[in-house]
Design an enzyme around this catalytic site. Sequence first.
Site, PDB file in Angstrom:
ATOM      1  N   GLY A 112     -31.736  38.761   7.553  1.00  0.00           N
ATOM      2  CA  GLY A 112     -30.889  38.031   8.485  1.00  0.00           C
ATOM      3  C   GLY A 112     -31.701  37.528   9.667  1.00  0.00           C
ATOM      4  O   GLY A 112     -31.993  38.296  10.585  1.00  0.00           O
ATOM      5  N   GLY A 119     -31.566  39.358  14.630  1.00  0.00           N
ATOM      6  CA  GLY A 119     -32.700  39.787  13.823  1.00  0.00           C
ATOM      7  C   GLY A 119     -34.040  39.371  14.401  1.00  0.00           C
ATOM      8  O   GLY A 119     -34.979  40.169  14.465  1.00  0.00           O
ATOM      9  N   SER A 133     -25.177  44.579  11.486  1.00  0.00           N
ATOM     10  CA  SER A 133     -24.167  43.556  11.198  1.00  0.00           C
ATOM     11  C   SER A 133     -22.788  44.085  11.558  1.00  0.00           C
ATOM     12  O   SER A 133     -22.468  45.245  11.296  1.00  0.00           O
ATOM     13  CB  SER A 133     -24.195  43.189   9.715  1.00  0.00           C
ATOM     14  OG  SER A 133     -25.500  42.853   9.293  1.00  0.00           O
ATOM     15  N   VAL A 184     -20.182  47.047  12.613  1.00  0.00           N
ATOM     16  CA  VAL A 184     -21.353  47.770  12.133  1.00  0.00           C
ATOM     17  C   VAL A 184     -21.031  49.091  11.445  1.00  0.00           C
ATOM     18  O   VAL A 184     -21.637  49.418  10.418  1.00  0.00           O
ATOM     19  CB  VAL A 184     -22.363  47.954  13.281  1.00  0.00           C
ATOM     20  CG1 VAL A 184     -21.837  48.904  14.357  1.00  0.00           C
ATOM     21  CG2 VAL A 184     -23.700  48.427  12.755  1.00  0.00           C
ATOM     22  N   ASP A 185     -20.111  49.862  11.970  1.00  0.00           N
ATOM     23  CA  ASP A 185     -19.795  51.156  11.360  1.00  0.00           C
ATOM     24  C   ASP A 185     -19.204  50.970   9.967  1.00  0.00           C
ATOM     25  O   ASP A 185     -19.558  51.675   9.020  1.00  0.00           O
ATOM     26  CB  ASP A 185     -18.805  51.931  12.240  1.00  0.00           C
ATOM     27  CG  ASP A 185     -19.267  51.993  13.680  1.00  0.00           C
ATOM     28  OD1 ASP A 185     -20.219  52.726  13.960  1.00  0.00           O
ATOM     29  OD2 ASP A 185     -18.671  51.296  14.529  1.00  0.00           O
ATOM     30  N   SER A 200     -26.542  51.026  13.808  1.00  0.00           N
ATOM     31  CA  SER A 200     -27.039  50.950  15.191  1.00  0.00           C
ATOM     32  C   SER A 200     -26.005  51.507  16.157  1.00  0.00           C
ATOM     33  O   SER A 200     -26.329  51.876  17.291  1.00  0.00           O
ATOM     34  CB  SER A 200     -27.392  49.510  15.569  1.00  0.00           C
ATOM     35  OG  SER A 200     -26.268  48.654  15.452  1.00  0.00           O
ATOM     36  N   SER A 234     -26.446  51.890  26.285  1.00  0.00           N
ATOM     37  CA  SER A 234     -27.392  51.249  27.196  1.00  0.00           C
ATOM     38  C   SER A 234     -26.651  50.463  28.276  1.00  0.00           C
ATOM     39  O   SER A 234     -27.025  50.490  29.464  1.00  0.00           O
ATOM     40  CB  SER A 234     -28.320  50.314  26.410  1.00  0.00           C
ATOM     41  OG  SER A 234     -29.207  49.632  27.268  1.00  0.00           O
ATOM     42  N   HIS A 263     -18.422  51.327  17.628  1.00  0.00           N
ATOM     43  CA  HIS A 263     -19.110  50.278  18.379  1.00  0.00           C
ATOM     44  C   HIS A 263     -18.071  49.179  18.591  1.00  0.00           C
ATOM     45  O   HIS A 263     -17.960  48.229  17.837  1.00  0.00           O
ATOM     46  CB  HIS A 263     -20.304  49.737  17.579  1.00  0.00           C
ATOM     47  CG  HIS A 263     -20.909  48.491  18.159  1.00  0.00           C
ATOM     48  ND1 HIS A 263     -21.322  48.396  19.466  1.00  0.00           N
ATOM     49  CD2 HIS A 263     -21.161  47.277  17.602  1.00  0.00           C
ATOM     50  CE1 HIS A 263     -21.817  47.191  19.690  1.00  0.00           C
ATOM     51  NE2 HIS A 263     -21.717  46.493  18.563  1.00  0.00           N
TER      52      HIS A 263
END
Length: 317
Positions: free
Chosen positions: A11, A16, A122, A125-126, A146, A153, A178
């Site tokens: 990607g 990416g 992507s 995400v989960d 991720s 952060s 997320h």
Amino acid sequence: MKKDKKIVLVGCGSVGTSFVYSAINQGIAQNYVLIDVNNDLAEGNAIDMTDAQAVLPTTFQTLKAGTYDDCKDADVIVITAGRPQKPGETRLDMVADNAKIMKTIALSIKASGFDGITIIASNPVDVLTQVYKEVTGYPKNKVISSGTTLDSSRLQKLLAKKMNVAPRGVHAHLIGEHGDSSVAAWSKAVVMGRPLKEFVKEGAITEAELKEVWDSAVHLAYQIIEKKRATFYGIGACLAKIVRAILIDEKCQMLVGTYLEGEYGVNDVYVSVPCIVGENGVEQIVNWDLDELELKEFKESAEHLKEVFKTAKEAIK
């Protein structure tokens, strides 16, 4: 242990390429392969990034466009492919479209003979990480979302600004999805070596202000998307941090998405919790003693993801 590390990116959009650019600037690996459904995009980015090779403080050996055959001997694959989030759309709104894309990618990687670790960014995400794990059958420690690395952060940045301290002096994290149902684990937050709850007791920051910080962290992506259509630098740096921890066997604690089987009272779902990340991927799930409300909200976030995964599973039948 193999000396020359190889990373494959699937990607070549903004997320990416931001990751790879962050990685080459940090000297994380020696070899990189870029894969995209648009091969010209992969080739163009490879040429562009190799233009920096002569002036980087640490260099790499190869960076090229490639195919799924290149996955076979990769140490880490990072997947960022999928359609982007539109203004006003939640990450979960993209589930059906991106689940189909993820299934295709997963089958192609599996066919290559890849046996390394996969990091997925992507969205949602989960959910997509669970799709990938189910399609490939790879062990859960080697398939990592991720998760809330970026969310945490953001939380640290915003809390640091509110308290007028450096972000690196703040250890505060979001757990769960997320996305909009993520939970601030304030009971475990530490600022400049002191528990956050001590600052609350002293009146240095109020519960209302903490709620504002959480709300801003959770919804910051929508603000960025509204202004520039996508978020990518922050997540690119977070992906580089996760991959670096794997390739140098750092064994550091990170808020990544992993598959839970009873931890925190949750089963059969990918969701973000504190994990020890090293050369074997997720090497340990850290069990925090959350307060009663945090645990309740975390379980609700996990149940929400389980419901959304049903939609993804239906889409890839």
